[in-house]
Design a protein around this motif. Structure first.
Motif, PDB file in Angstrom:
ATOM      1  N   PRO A 237       0.754  -1.161   0.049  1.00  0.00           N
ATOM      2  CA  PRO A 237       0.057   0.154   0.098  1.00  0.00           C
ATOM      3  C   PRO A 237       0.763   1.349   0.024  1.00  0.00           C
TER       4      PRO A 237
ATOM      5  N   ASP C 265      -3.234  -7.124  -8.326  1.00  0.00           N
ATOM      6  CA  ASP C 265      -3.931  -6.656  -7.464  1.00  0.00           C
ATOM      7  C   ASP C 265      -3.017  -5.712  -6.388  1.00  0.00           C
ATOM      8  N   ASN C 266      -1.815  -5.895  -6.379  1.00  0.00           N
ATOM      9  CA  ASN C 266      -1.032  -5.246  -5.481  1.00  0.00           C
ATOM     10  C   ASN C 266      -0.973  -3.750  -6.229  1.00  0.00           C
ATOM     11  N   LYS C 268      -3.156  -2.293  -7.928  1.00  0.00           N
ATOM     12  CA  LYS C 268      -4.370  -1.777  -8.270  1.00  0.00           C
ATOM     13  C   LYS C 268      -4.707  -0.420  -7.315  1.00  0.00           C
ATOM     14  N   ASP C 269      -3.795  -0.382  -6.062  1.00  0.00           N
ATOM     15  CA  ASP C 269      -4.217   0.641  -5.154  1.00  0.00           C
ATOM     16  C   ASP C 269      -3.710   1.703  -5.848  1.00  0.00           C
TER      17      ASP C 269
END
Lengths: 418, 173, 312
Positions: A237, C265-266, C268-269
């Motif tokens: 993130p 998916d990693n 996509k953020d």
């Protein structure tokens, strides 16, 4: 140059000669010196001799790479597809060139015109950094002649690299336009200068957008490799935020570092405005860098906490991580803070150099050293190192060439001021 | 060697035919030799010494599942079959198709044989059976312990006279 | 005054607008959670069956017309080869490789065939900025080397270390990897050469969904024989080729720490913030500009007037 000054010779710094005549391009290129004077000063400069040695070895090696393939100058590793050219050339040069958009924003968007003396240096630093990042890329790409494919021929818009490619390309043109004002001034093309100046806000805003995205995108590129990058340098993130945040002190400290080198080695080219303002500007930039660094440190620890990676601190990789953080993030932050508090320009400069090394170390760690941490370490091929050094030397030579000529460190004296 | 191919073909036909006839007539009647040629392109056909293997094993069911009327060795088969009855199909190729497994025959090779899914094809049935057991009893397990490579095989494996010339630089990694 | 302001605002917005057109919004979001084509083909690899004969390597070499190997395919000394402490891997000259692994609990080694796993949502595909890769409805991950620029991002992205690069080609270096024999076989519904050549039927070719059932059935039918895991069922979003094994997968050199979700998916953020930055930043920064310079000259083109502010 110093020696010439003692003879009362002054370099070209205005659109018209003292006698009111226009300078020819040739005269401008020779800095207003005669050819003999120019060659004489060039030969006296020891850096030129160093460049001569580097180019004599390095340029044939670059040619060798294009004649005998990438495999001839690298290990041709399948496990380390990205070596020094990208690990250093792209991932280090780009954050260190973040200065352009930051000073552009400060001056043009926030209206802090008191930072103008350094604005052009910051813009040029950005332009050259990006340009040479692309040069490194061209050396690294298997088929550099296909560089335009993602732009015109075959689109892969879901890829982060697509974003990087487009944004670096557009940002590079934005920077060319931003720096072109200095060039138009230098060649005396007033209309071009006026035209570009009108679009400054638009250019600066697109610069901010593009920079935010691709500085982050360079980090996001590694999100494709979970497990390959050591967890301490990987955070799904936060990766893009870490890369973006760290590019702020990187760019600012690079400007401080370059201005430091310039003030010690090219003082003849700096005008009074630049010299007088540099000290407070250095401290002001250091403030920005210190704020960036402290945010960065907090984010780094949040990233570790978020993925619960504390256990890695007690491994060899943890020690290496602490070396990077303590020696090149926390220590420079402490030095910068002390320097800012006590208005010690010299300390701020030391802190800035350390920060620049810290960014280099961080990017090299992510891209090469802590990459494939479960496999093996790869030491780049010696020819790869030579090419990387040669391109960097060309970068410095170009930097110096432009600084010596265009009104970056000095302001053109217009006829009215005479 | 001249007529080897021809001999093989006829020999094979006769042998397999007799094998099928033999086993389907009398319970303990079996061929002494079976010639196997499903890899006959890369390797010469193999003459399988059936008689020797009959002597060496305790029970036919070790290879023939439940079909020989001499019991059943595999727990999975034993769920349905007691192995007391001799089946019509005993030879390997009666159940294990010589065709490679395809998406179509993946599940149930014949209607009604719903627990006979996931059958290896003939080539695999031989190898899985032979090599599996040879590993346990220290029998020969190397390819050429059983098969003699043909010229086509040497070409395929880049071995023998088709081996790579000693080159100064290796292929890297 | 207001006129200048508006024009500047428009100029800035236009700059942002052009940037939006380049944004990877559409495809990034369309990527969603793709779980593979329903009738995509796959291969079940049963590691318990492999004896390390390397016939599949030879078959691949022949089918794909690859260059002559350094050693014959029946030379088993390659199992002892170690480069940089690693066993062999796929290269631009060998799209599939068999390696030998010593196990902790048994004397018998375990052999493992390595090739492209033909992911449902391939990382190589999503990382490619010229969209060279394609996941075909038949299940193969193929690529068009005519557009390959040679950035080698797919090699970075592949979680299985599969794609290789012809580094030694001067004029046409490209990515090389297993394509499931798409051009010559899969397209016609035929199994790839390695599968067909295998004497032990280590590999079973079929529809992925059918094979997945068979994989679980085999584990169930043979209690104690297999580890209760199908490697590739969930790993990185599922792979077209998947494995069952008698030994723990990490002992057979598999990366057992791979995420269960697709690699993309990693990313996509990050991709999600792209349109936000592109739309919000122009307005935000133009707003900053107007606030910061309120009451002052909106100066540019006349920046000489600011010369005297230098003092601070």
């Amino acid at each position: 140059m110093k020696k010439l000054e003692t003879f009362g010779i002054k370099p070209h710094d205005a659109s018209l000669k003292n006698d009111g005549q226009k300078w020819s391009i040739m005269e401008k290129l020779l800095l207003g010196l005669t050819l003999d004077q120019y060659i004489g000063q060039a030969l006296r400069n020891k850096l030129n001799w160093l460049f001569a040695i580097i180019f004599a070895i390095g340029i044939p090696v670059i040619l060798y790479r294009f004649v005998f393939s990438l495999g001839a100058v690298t290990h041709g590793s399948y496990d380390y597809p990205w070596g020094l050219f990208l690990g250093f050339g792209l991932f280090c040069m780009v954050p260190l060139s973040a200065s352009g958009f930051m000073l552009g924003t400060t001056v043009e968007i926030f209206g802090r015109h008191d930072f103008e003396p350094i604005e052009r240096l910051a813009l040029l630093n950005g332009l050259l950094g990006y340009f040479f990042a692309v040069v490194y890329l061209l050396v690294d790409l298997g088929q550099p002649w296909r560089l335009s494919y993602p732009m015109v021929y075959s689109f892969g818009p879901a890829a982060v690299l697509f974003l990087v490619g487009w944004h670096v390309a557009t940002y590079l043109s934005v920077q060319v336009m931003e720096v072109s004002t200095a060039f138009f001034e230098w060649i005396g093309f007033q209309r071009g200068y006026d035209f570009i100046r009108k679009g400054t806000i638009g250019l600066t805003v697109s610069g901010v957008i593009l920079s935010t995205l691709h500085q982050g995108a360079l980090g996001a590129l590694f999100l494709y490799a979970p497990g390959k990058v050591h967890p301490l340098w990987y955070s799904a993130p936060f990766q893009w935020i870490l890369f973006f945040i760290s590019s702020i002190p990187a760019g600012l400290c690079m400007v401080i570092s370059v201005s430091t080198i310039v003030i010690y080695t090219m003082k003849w080219r700096c005008d009074k405005r630049f010299i007088d303002n540099l000290d407070w500007i250095t401290i002001a930039l250091a403030k920005g860098a210190a704020m960036g660094l402290s945010t960065y440190i907090i984010m780094k620890f949040i990233a570790v906490a978020h993925d619960n990676e504390w256990a890695y601190f007690f491994t060899g990789w943890g020690a290496w991580w602490w070396f990077e953080m303590l020696g090149f993030v926390i220590l420079p932050l402490a030095i910068l803070s002390y320097g800012i508090r006590h208005k010690l320009v010299g300390l701020c400069r030391i802190g800035a150099f350390l920060t620049v090394f810290g960014i280099l170390l961080n990017r090299l760690n992510t891209a090469l050293i802590a990459f494939n941490w479960q496999l093996y370490q790869e030491i780049p091929h010696y020819l790869e190192i030579i090419i990387a050094i040669t391109i960097f030397a060309i970068y410095i030579a170009t930097y110096r060439f432009i600084l010596a000529r265009l009104p970056i460190l000095y302001k053109f004296r217009s006829q009215a001021e005479e | 060697m001249v007529n080897a191919g021809k001999h093989l073909m006829t020999g094979l036909g006769v042998l397999l035919l007799s094998a099928i006839l033999a086993v389907s007539c009398y319970a303990m009647d079996y061929p002494d030799e079976v010639e196997i040629d499903s890899l006959a392109n890369l390797y010469e056909a193999v003459v399988f010494d059936h008689a020797m293997h009959v002597d060496a094993t305790e029970n036919c069911s070790e290879c023939h599942h439940h079909t020989t009327g001499s019991g059943v060795a595999n727990d999975y088969c034993a769920k349905c079959h007691d192995g007391k009855e001799e089946m019509d199909s005993v030879a390997c190729q009666d159940c294990h198709s010589a065709d490679p497994v395809s998406p179509e025959n993946l599940h149930n090779p014949k209607p009604g044989y719903s627990y006979h899914n996931d059958q290896p094809n003939l080539k695999a049935a031989y190898h899985l059976n032979c090599v599996g057991c040879h590993q346990e009893v220290d029998g020969p397990t190397g390819c050429e312990d059983c098969h003699a490579k043909t010229e086509a095989g040497e070409k395929f494996y880049h071995s023998g006279e088709f081996a790579p010339k000693e080159s100064a630089h290796s292929s890297g990694h | 005054m207001s006129k200048i302001t508006r024009r500047k605002f428009l100029a800035a917005s236009a700059a942002g607008g052009t940037a939006i057109m380049m944004a990877p919004t559409k495809k990034a979001f369309a990527a969603g959670s793709f779980e593979g084509f329903p009738d995509g083909m796959g291969v079940l690899v049963d590691l318990t069956r492999c004896v390390g004969c390397r016939t599949c390597e030879a078959a691949c070499n022949k089918e794909q017309q690859l260059p002559e190997p350094a050693k014959p395919f029946d030379d088993y000394s390659v199992f002892d080869e170690i480069h940089h402490g690693q066993k062999r891997r796929t290269t631009d000259k060998a799209y599939t490789i068999v390696n030998r692994y010593e196990l902790k609990d048994t004397e018998e080694p375990l052999y493992r065939k390595i090739q492209c796993n033909h992911c449902n949502e391939p990382a190589c595909l999503t990382s490619c900025f010229v969209n060279a890769y394609k996941k075909t409805p038949e299940g193969a991950v193929i690529y068009d080397s005519h557009v390959c620029v040679g950035c080698r991002n797919c090699m970075i992205a592949c979680p299985f270390h599969i794609p290789a690069y012809t580094y030694h080609s001067v004029l046409n270096p490209v990515i090389k990897k297993c394509i499931f024999c798409y051009d010559t076989r899969l397209k016609e519904g035929k199994p790839p050469a390695c599968v067909e050549s295998c004497p032990q039927q280590v590999m079973t070719f079929g529809k992925r969904k059918d094979l997945m059932k068979i994989a679980h059935e085999r584990i169930k039918k043979n209690p104690g024989k297999y580890v209760d895991h199908v490697y590739g069922e969930k790993e990185v979003g599922g792979t077209g080729w998947f494995y069952i094994s008698n030994a723990p997968f990490e002992e057979a050199g598999f990366d057992v720490h791979l995420p269960k979700k697709p690699i993309i998916d990693n990313v996509k953020d990050f991709l999600a913030i792209v349109p936000v930055v592109l739309t919000v930043w122009p307005a935000l920064f133009t707003g900053f500009h107007l606030l910061a310079t309120k009451g002052k000259s909106h100066g540019h083109g006349d920046d000489h007037s600011h010369d005297e502010q230098g003092g601070h």
